[in-house]
Design an enzyme around this catalytic site. Structure first.
Site, mmCIF file in Angstrom:
data_model
loop_
_atom_site.group_PDB
_atom_site.id
_atom_site.type_symbol
_atom_site.label_atom_id
_atom_site.label_comp_id
_atom_site.label_asym_id
_atom_site.label_seq_id
_atom_site.Cartn_x
_atom_site.Cartn_y
_atom_site.Cartn_z
ATOM 1 N N GLY A 146 0.828 -1.203 0.000
ATOM 2 C CA GLY A 146 0.000 0.000 0.000
ATOM 3 C C GLY A 146 0.860 1.251 0.000
ATOM 4 N N CYS A 147 0.264 2.344 -0.421
ATOM 5 C CA CYS A 147 1.036 3.580 -0.569
ATOM 6 C C CYS A 147 1.532 4.089 0.781
ATOM 7 C CB CYS A 147 0.210 4.635 -1.295
ATOM 8 S SG CYS A 147 -1.466 4.858 -0.662
ATOM 9 N N TYR A 148 0.628 4.256 1.758
ATOM 10 C CA TYR A 148 1.074 4.691 3.083
ATOM 11 C C TYR A 148 2.054 3.680 3.674
ATOM 12 C CZ TYR A 148 -2.686 8.199 3.430
ATOM 13 O OH TYR A 148 -3.515 9.279 3.245
ATOM 14 N N ALA A 149 1.750 2.378 3.480
ATOM 15 C CA ALA A 149 2.594 1.338 4.057
ATOM 16 C C ALA A 149 4.011 1.425 3.504
ATOM 17 C CB ALA A 149 1.994 -0.040 3.784
ATOM 18 N N ALA A 151 5.585 4.166 2.325
ATOM 19 C CA ALA A 151 6.267 5.342 2.885
ATOM 20 C C ALA A 151 6.680 5.105 4.329
ATOM 21 C CB ALA A 151 5.352 6.566 2.779
#
Lengths: 341, 341, 341, 341
Positions: A146-149, A151
């Site tokens: 995932g994108c947040y994951a 980062a």
């Protein structure tokens, strides 16, 4: 030269992948797939895209002969459905949704949808490239993070792996550009609502929270609890995670920067920066930029991580994983500079 | 009916004050003062403003006869300079800069400028209206709080006052619209730089941090340490503070909402909300909106506070303080609805 | 004191009207009507709005007893439907849609919907306030002008009325904030699409074109043909019309400014400006700002007109018309300053 | 393989050129020049740019040995100054400013600065690539067109060349992203001013107006007068020109589209489009997109032209001209897709 197909080419991640693959020297785009827009040509769909007369096809698991890698740029739930149909597909599947990221129980809790079989979920390799290269080279199913994951995990892994911080006190304040909310129409993404606004959403309920904790455990060897708030920004792209942690070691800020630089010394896409962070330092590129600051008054550290949610947070990392999987130079087709201005 | 003057009418806070006072029923604007633009008329300065032919005057401490209240909407350092000249001014002075907020030592450390005399600093009353009404009614010098400090202190004070949370673990992630950076020209506020961007700034060095800690101590009776990160957003107005704390009591989320509602039950400008926070819920108004959420997994609370940095965070609160100081209804001239769309 | 109802209070114009009327001294809001959200309270609908516990009702033509004026802030087609049901309603109806603006034939051509009866259409008074006050004082049905039509007609009427320009060469380039596209969800208004974009739409087909020509004929006494292009901007509010015309008289630019100032000398909401036009000079207010420039090389004039599409272009002008209709001071409740910053 | 230098690498056009040239296969960047930032490294200047340790040098006309082509990405006036010093430089000079575009008299009138010598101005070849390839192959000085001039001239040239339209009635309404205003700090580009705004500027005085008329004459063989208004938009990049003309021929809209398609049939960077124009259809790329519509009521045509002001309007076209000048494939290093989302 290998061949690929993209499923979900009408969504934002599918479009980004399409653009990246068209400039990739050793992956040829063979099929563009979309159930909702099958029959259209790519140039009807995206008149502004300079592209050939390719026709969108509906998804058919038995019409993928000769495809070496299939990218699923489809929403959670839809990917799971296709994955079930792909059990006998001989190629590699890279899923950009959350459908392969969590074990069944957690998946049901956080996604509220029926999971894929446990066999498939166990076979799936988590595609946080920098931390999982060996397994990726042999994977059949790749679960793109995932994108947040992405980062947050890239920022925290060196810290938890070396026990530099207290894993019980990790506070993440994260924000994302509007593409993170997907192409579907919603009040949240109506310009008059989102413009001049910041919207907090999925409070304490974002499905990337368990993904991060699982990654810190599997790859960092530490059971950590993470609180993360997610803010929707009135910009198109980018994720910034501002992370506050309590260090176990009392070394100088310079030393923290050095440690982080050493941890990622050989990584082509991870840049440890100094100065003031800004979200557009990576937008348009596959880089992840990291900063670390020490607060002398409180002895806390602030770690900042910035990626383009469409690239390193989705399509870029998917392609990076494909490069690793097929033995290509990992940076192939991925060295675009940030757009910035 | 009382009379007022605004110093620094060319800045954003001065302009906001000007607009608010022009619709105020019992305060008459007598003088508009600006050293940089003295001699211009208001309508030359702001052709879009519907206003009379008032002429901007230079600041002269001995030309303020008949002025009951003087608002200093000037930058830190400039205010201090004017304040030194106003020792014998018989009216009330409300300073919107940081020059009266901190004792000399702290002021020099965080602002890097020469402070006002300790006498004046001690006489100054901190204008966080809701928490200091009694002293405000008699104040000669009113120190109007900082924008971040207002948002964060209003959110935290009930929690620290009642020992509901651990004062050693307060993590604030805050963001502000671009007006917070002032009207001066800088690379940071050039549209091509700030647009589609989020810029972290003054990391661990924002001068509102000691102001918040001092307020939690003076008004909340608790020595707290606060870590706060500040992000510059590509929007004009608004502050959102997302605050993570560790509660001492393990009650339900509903109970936390009730507690907060009770704490501010009689406050006309503080609204305890439910649902998903958004920064524009107060923009254009003097309201402060608060939300509180409990994270069941970690037992942490997330408190969210939203204000318009130009109103409750500057000119609005200054006027609210003037209303209190002169015995007017506190909401006079301040009941504008949020702009929202 | 009179009473009013607003139909369509969930849309942008309905919301703007609601906010304006709540601060109006002589019009009391009695009913808020919305078929789609009937049963909700206003504060559930708009948690950020400081408002009473009013409940939204469905539209019922026979449940309007005691309502002096009913505002229809409903889309074209919907208004027509309600208007048909209001034939025996004794109060005044002010329709903000296009449904009363054009005779049947033209209406069907440009709107593609069934028109109201010709009787009603003929009885309806066109509410371009500054140019139709006398008829407005007796109107039963008031047809509130379109947003583009207001901006363009106010700019052009003095020029065509006095034969100052050639009516065969009027070229309008107009742009509008995103609220002009309405609250309905569409790809066009998805933030990721509209952001950093300008979208040309309804090319040569905007329904305000015949409205403008009709107004120039009825109120300016001139048969003019107007070409207008309309651009959707990534901002919330505002309309700017940049109009190029060929003058019949060869006088100086100053003289043109004087002529325009004289034409609107006594108008409280029309301001003839000098300097460089900007769309936000009126946003948040009911003003219409006008500029005129002479191009010495070509002898052409450029006339620029700016309004807030939600105020003078919709709700503000509707209220101005209500003021005129009921004999109130025309500016009552409408003297908000532009927001600007 | 040839070598190049970029003067003015700290400006927006210089930065864009830097990024483009770094991915160019046959042009090697040898020198980055900036008087204001000499001594810094590129990575200090642009920490977000993935680049080598190149050091910025001051401009020295006698330190350009081995440079085949020098790009002047400097402001008008500064370029002229450097050009005077480059008389004996043996390589090719491509100037992105306006300093070589107009003959001395016109230059002084519109730019208000001292012109270069008439010899140099006469030798300079106007780099509207599609219309001047032959002369470009031999040029010593290449005058890169202005951004508005590129968008408008490419749209109009086929129409004036074939006498399809009346050259006395050309009305252009154009708008530009904020990068068009340059990197210098100004009130106009302060985010709080430009955001949610459209600013009209240089009314009837934009220096690209005589450039367009001159191009229509030299390359289209027609004396035309052009009125153009220029609007500054709150977006980073892009130019849209909406052009209204009176056709001499009364053919169908389809036929107009066909004519335009035929005119540019073999051009790799010019795309004749259908559907609704939007400014971001080319942003991030070197394409120029054109649309043409016929207004049946008035018989007028609306022609819309869209470019990225930083690419086809500046750095992209400069590189395209370099490709032509040195006999490379004209599209080399210039086939980036539009960014779009």
């Amino acid at each position: 030269m290998i061949t690929c197909g993209i499923v979900g080419v009408t969504g934002y991640a599918g479009l980004e992948l399409l653009k990246l693959i068209e400039q990739h020297p050793t992956i040829r785009l063979e099929k563009v797939i979309s159930d909702s827009s099958a029959g259209m040509t790519l140039s009807e769909l995206y008149p502004w895209l300079q592209t050939g007369p390719k026709i969108l096809e509906p998804f058919q698991a038995d019409a993928l002969d000769g495809i070496d890698v299939l990218f699923l740029a489809t929403p959670s739930g839809v990917s799971a459905d296709y994955i079930r149909q792909l059990a006998s597909f001989p190629g590699v599947v890279i899923d950009l949704s959350g459908d392969l990221r969590l074990p069944s129980g957690l998946y049901e809790t956080w996604y509220g949808k029926p999971p894929v079989t446990e066999t498939i979920q166990r076979e799936a390799v988590y595609g946080l490239t920098e931390w999982n290269r060996e397994l990726l080279t042999k994977a059949k199913w790749i679960s793109n993070p995932g994108c947040y994951a992405t980062a947050v995990s890239l920022a925290l892994l060196p810290f938890v792996q070396h026990d530099w911080i207290d894993p019980a006190h990790i506070i993440v304040s994260a924000c994302s550009g509007i593409t993170g909310a997907g192409k579907g129409l919603s009040e949240k993404t109506h310009h008059a609502k989102s413009n001049e606004n910041v919207q907090l959403y999925k409070i304490h309920a974002h499905q990337h929270i368990p993904e991060i904790e699982q990654t810190l455990f599997h790859m960092g060897g530490t059971e950590a609890t993470v609180s993360m708030s997610t803010h929707l920004l009135p910009i198109n792209r980018g994720i910034m995670a501002t992370i506050t942690v309590q260090p176990n070691d009392h070394v100088s800020e310079d030393e923290w920067v050095n440690r982080l630089q050493n941890a990622y010394m050989d990584e082509p896409f991870i840049r440890v920066q100094r100065g003031e962070p800004e979200i557009k330092s990576t937008v348009g590129s596959n880089y992840c930029d990291l900063w670390v600051y020490k607060e002398e008054r409180t002895h806390r550290l602030t770690i900042v991580s910035v990626i383009d949610n469409m690239q390193k947070g989705a399509a870029g990392q998917a392609l990076q994983n494909a490069n690793v999987r097929f033995g290509f130079d990992e940076t192939l087709g991925l060295l675009n500079q940030p757009q910035y201005i």
